[in-house]
Design an enzyme around this catalytic site. Structure first.
Site, short mmCIF file in Angstrom:
data_model
loop_
_atom_site.label_atom_id
_atom_site.label_comp_id
_atom_site.label_asym_id
_atom_site.label_seq_id
_atom_site.Cartn_x
_atom_site.Cartn_y
_atom_site.Cartn_z
N ILE A 120 0.86 -1.18 0.00
CA ILE A 120 0.00 0.00 0.00
C ILE A 120 0.90 1.23 0.00
O ILE A 120 1.83 1.34 0.79
CB ILE A 120 -0.91 0.04 1.25
N CYS A 121 0.61 2.17 -0.90
CA CYS A 121 1.32 3.45 -0.93
C CYS A 121 2.84 3.23 -1.02
O CYS A 121 3.30 2.43 -1.84
CB CYS A 121 0.92 4.25 0.31
N THR A 122 3.60 3.89 -0.15
CA THR A 122 5.06 3.79 -0.21
C THR A 122 5.59 2.45 0.28
O THR A 122 6.81 2.21 0.21
CB THR A 122 5.71 4.92 0.60
N THR A 140 2.74 3.50 -6.73
CA THR A 140 2.81 3.95 -5.35
C THR A 140 2.10 5.31 -5.27
O THR A 140 1.45 5.72 -6.23
CB THR A 140 4.28 4.03 -4.88
N GLY A 181 -1.69 2.66 -5.13
CA GLY A 181 -1.35 4.07 -4.98
C GLY A 181 -1.46 4.48 -3.52
O GLY A 181 -1.42 3.65 -2.61
#
Length: 218
Positions: A120-122, A140, A181
């Protein structure tokens, strides 16, 4: 029942962690909240007994990273949330326990037992540093696409795109790699992951239970 571990670390984004947890907790084969038949057994994994999120909320993992690594053969899914990039970069450079868990899970031979890793994300930075995004497509948080490209560039070619989530396909060892993202995108990626692990009906049920409108990947 599939075994899911969600990794947490000091500075983890609370929705990166809690969003997929909420979706997964409502995934039920029965499609009836009165007669739950859970798809997943969920475990929270961390290096310390108390983890402080980026929002100041404290999380108490049930399982240590050391124990999780010793039981990797029983794990079907690893979910890797993100957090502020400087924290992720520090954990990567120090060869932290968190990075070692991602690396160890990524090395498992999974051809006879399909496994999934979802960032998830970074959190995708952990995957990139472990070589799991080599020769595939990934995403990301939109602000940190170039940061992810920089990490991936040390491991090989990766097609980095802006998207809600990306299914990077199955690696040679049988591991399916999914990246998402930023922040709320993790809810969409979690719904997609549930669809892959269970069925479209179970994914739609989980999303409806949390009153969430599942968004497309692009």
């Amino acid at each position: 029942m599939l075994s899911v571990a969600i990794l947490v670390f000091d500075g983890v984004d609370i929705l990166d962690f809690a969003g997929p947890l909420e979706i997964c907790s409502h995934a039920s084969h029965s499609l009836d909240y009165r007669k739950p038949d859970p798809v997943f057994e969920i475990d929270i994994v961390g290096a310390h007994e108390l983890i402080k999120s980026s929002a100041g909320v404290h999380i108490s993992p049930r399982t240590s990273i050391e124990t999780a690594i010793s039981r990797l053969d029983t794990l079907d899914v690893l979910i890797v949330p993100g957090g502020p990039p400087p924290i992720l970069e520090s954990l990567i450079k120090s060869n932290s326990q968190e990075l070692q868990l991602v690396q160890a899970f990524g090395r498992l031979e999974t051809k006879e037992r399909p496994r999934i890793i979802l960032s998830i994300c970074t959190g995708a930075m952990f995957l990139a540093a472990s070589g799991l995004l080599k020769d595939t497509k990934a995403t990301t948080h939109h602000l940190f696409l170039d940061d992810l490209r920089a990490i991936c560039g040390t491991k090989g070619e990766t097609n980095i795109v802006a998207a809600r989530y990306v299914d990077g396909g199955v690696r040679p060892n049988g591991l399916r790699v999914i990246t998402s993202g930023g922040v709320s995108s993790g809810l969409d990626a979690a719904c997609y992951f549930v669809e892959q692990a269970a069925s479209p009906q179970v994914a739609a049920y989980a999303a409806k239970m949390v009153e969430y409108e599942w968004k497309a990947s692009s």
